[in-house]
Design a protein around this motif. Structure first.
Motif, PDB file in Angstrom:
ATOM      1  N   VAL A  36      40.633  34.238  18.547  1.00 20.02           N
ATOM      2  CA  VAL A  36      40.702  35.389  19.016  1.00 20.02           C
ATOM      3  C   VAL A  36      41.278  36.631  18.253  1.00 20.02           C
ATOM      4  O   VAL A  36      41.978  37.427  17.184  1.00 20.02           O
ATOM      5  N   ILE A  38      42.070  41.156  18.764  1.00 16.82           N
ATOM      6  CA  ILE A  38      42.497  42.369  19.801  1.00 16.82           C
ATOM      7  C   ILE A  38      42.673  43.036  18.563  1.00 16.82           C
ATOM      8  O   ILE A  38      43.671  43.345  17.492  1.00 16.82           O
ATOM      9  N   HIS A  39      41.253  44.534  19.566  1.00 11.87           N
ATOM     10  CA  HIS A  39      41.487  45.600  18.173  1.00 11.87           C
ATOM     11  C   HIS A  39      43.053  46.472  19.241  1.00 11.87           C
ATOM     12  O   HIS A  39      42.605  46.880  20.309  1.00 11.87           O
ATOM     13  N   PRO A  40      43.162  47.785  17.929  1.00  8.64           N
ATOM     14  CA  PRO A  40      44.154  48.453  18.472  1.00  8.64           C
ATOM     15  C   PRO A  40      43.909  49.022  20.509  1.00  8.64           C
ATOM     16  O   PRO A  40      42.642  49.572  19.962  1.00  8.64           O
ATOM     17  N   GLY A  41      44.406  48.744  21.066  1.00 11.33           N
ATOM     18  CA  GLY A  41      43.814  49.360  22.178  1.00 11.33           C
ATOM     19  C   GLY A  41      43.050  48.760  23.219  1.00 11.33           C
ATOM     20  O   GLY A  41      42.646  48.993  24.238  1.00 11.33           O
ATOM     21  N   GLY A  42      42.618  47.397  22.751  1.00  8.52           N
ATOM     22  CA  GLY A  42      41.019  47.119  23.267  1.00  8.52           C
ATOM     23  C   GLY A  42      41.666  45.517  23.950  1.00  8.52           C
ATOM     24  O   GLY A  42      42.589  45.037  24.121  1.00  8.52           O
ATOM     25  N   PRO A  43      40.904  44.812  24.464  1.00  3.28           N
ATOM     26  CA  PRO A  43      41.236  43.909  25.450  1.00  3.28           C
ATOM     27  C   PRO A  43      41.267  42.849  24.377  1.00  3.28           C
ATOM     28  O   PRO A  43      40.954  42.615  23.237  1.00  3.28           O
ATOM     29  N   ARG A  44      41.961  41.438  24.722  1.00  2.73           N
ATOM     30  CA  ARG A  44      41.649  40.065  24.264  1.00  2.73           C
ATOM     31  C   ARG A  44      40.342  39.674  24.074  1.00  2.73           C
ATOM     32  O   ARG A  44      39.636  38.784  24.746  1.00  2.73           O
ATOM     33  N   VAL A  46      37.988  36.143  22.928  1.00  2.00           N
ATOM     34  CA  VAL A  46      38.671  35.057  22.980  1.00  2.00           C
ATOM     35  C   VAL A  46      36.873  34.028  22.057  1.00  2.00           C
ATOM     36  O   VAL A  46      36.008  34.240  23.209  1.00  2.00           O
ATOM     37  N   HIS A 120      45.458  40.709  15.616  1.00  2.00           N
ATOM     38  CA  HIS A 120      46.078  40.892  16.493  1.00  2.00           C
ATOM     39  C   HIS A 120      46.254  42.610  16.551  1.00  2.00           C
ATOM     40  O   HIS A 120      47.311  42.155  15.677  1.00  2.00           O
TER      41      HIS A 120
END
Lengths: 137, 137
Positions: A36, A38-44, A46, A120
């Motif tokens: 998993v 998650i870049h800052p402000g981005g979606p998750r 997978v 994350h």
């Protein structure tokens, strides 16, 4: 590349990020459908392919980033390890930090050594907003 | 309260959140200086007292929240466990979700059973923004 400690994997992760080396970056991740990112402000994101593709996009840009990790907290166990840190980010030759992110990184011991299974990151700029006025919690 | 699996601790965490029960909420956390909690858009909170105080603030409000977890990914090892999920949040009696958050939860096996050591939540609304235009990475 075999990382014998979670810390080695973490250091390699940020070096690969700074040098924009996609092969080294992906060697720090577990080759798994359940990773998993998650870049800052981005979606998750997978899975190995989605995560790899996001780093390819990021590395395709011209922006040279450098990271300094601060206030690192680590919990290491035999199979899984957690690293929490504040990432201070500088851009190009500007020594002044462009911003900061809060990062939670989780590493897993695999047959190929320690690999990242979660990254994350979220913007730390909003840290001036008290938690009570946060939109969701 | 002793949680014999990471999943039990996770379920208790969200139930305590919904019922705004500070004692039950804090019983899901490790009593440790190194626990980390990041509410959506908020700063990184470190240590039992800071984390407890943030939940007290949140529970002091009148807003009744309910959570549905979606797309759960779990990695369980003997000492540490990771749960990644999308939190769909509804408010009061409105059945329509008010929003969603991306949550990373890490649990540790302690002498008092499985306890939370990390809760990192960030708004999922921004998932429409492609990662390449995110501010920091």
């Amino acid at each position: 590349m075999i990382f014998t400690t979670p810390k080695d994997a973490a250091i390699a992760f940020y070096r690969a990020f700074e040098s924009r080396n996609i092969e080294v970056m992906m060697a720090t991740w577990a080759d798994d459908e359940d990773i998993v990112c998650i870049h800052p402000g981005g979606p998750r994101l997978v899975g190995y392919e989605a995560v790899r593709s996001s780093w390819e996009q990021i590395f395709a840009g011209d922006t040279k980033l450098a990271f300094t990790l601060d206030e690192i907290i680590s919990i290491d166990t035999v199979g899984l390890a957690l690293q929490s840190a504040i990432e201070h980010v500088t851009v190009g030759n500007d020594p002044k930090p462009r911003g900061a992110a809060i990062a939670s990184n989780v590493f897993m011991r695999t047959p190929s050594g320690w690999r990242m299974v979660l990254h994350h990151a979220s913007p730390a700029a909003a840290s001036l907003v008290p938690a009570s006025s946060a939109p969701l919690h």
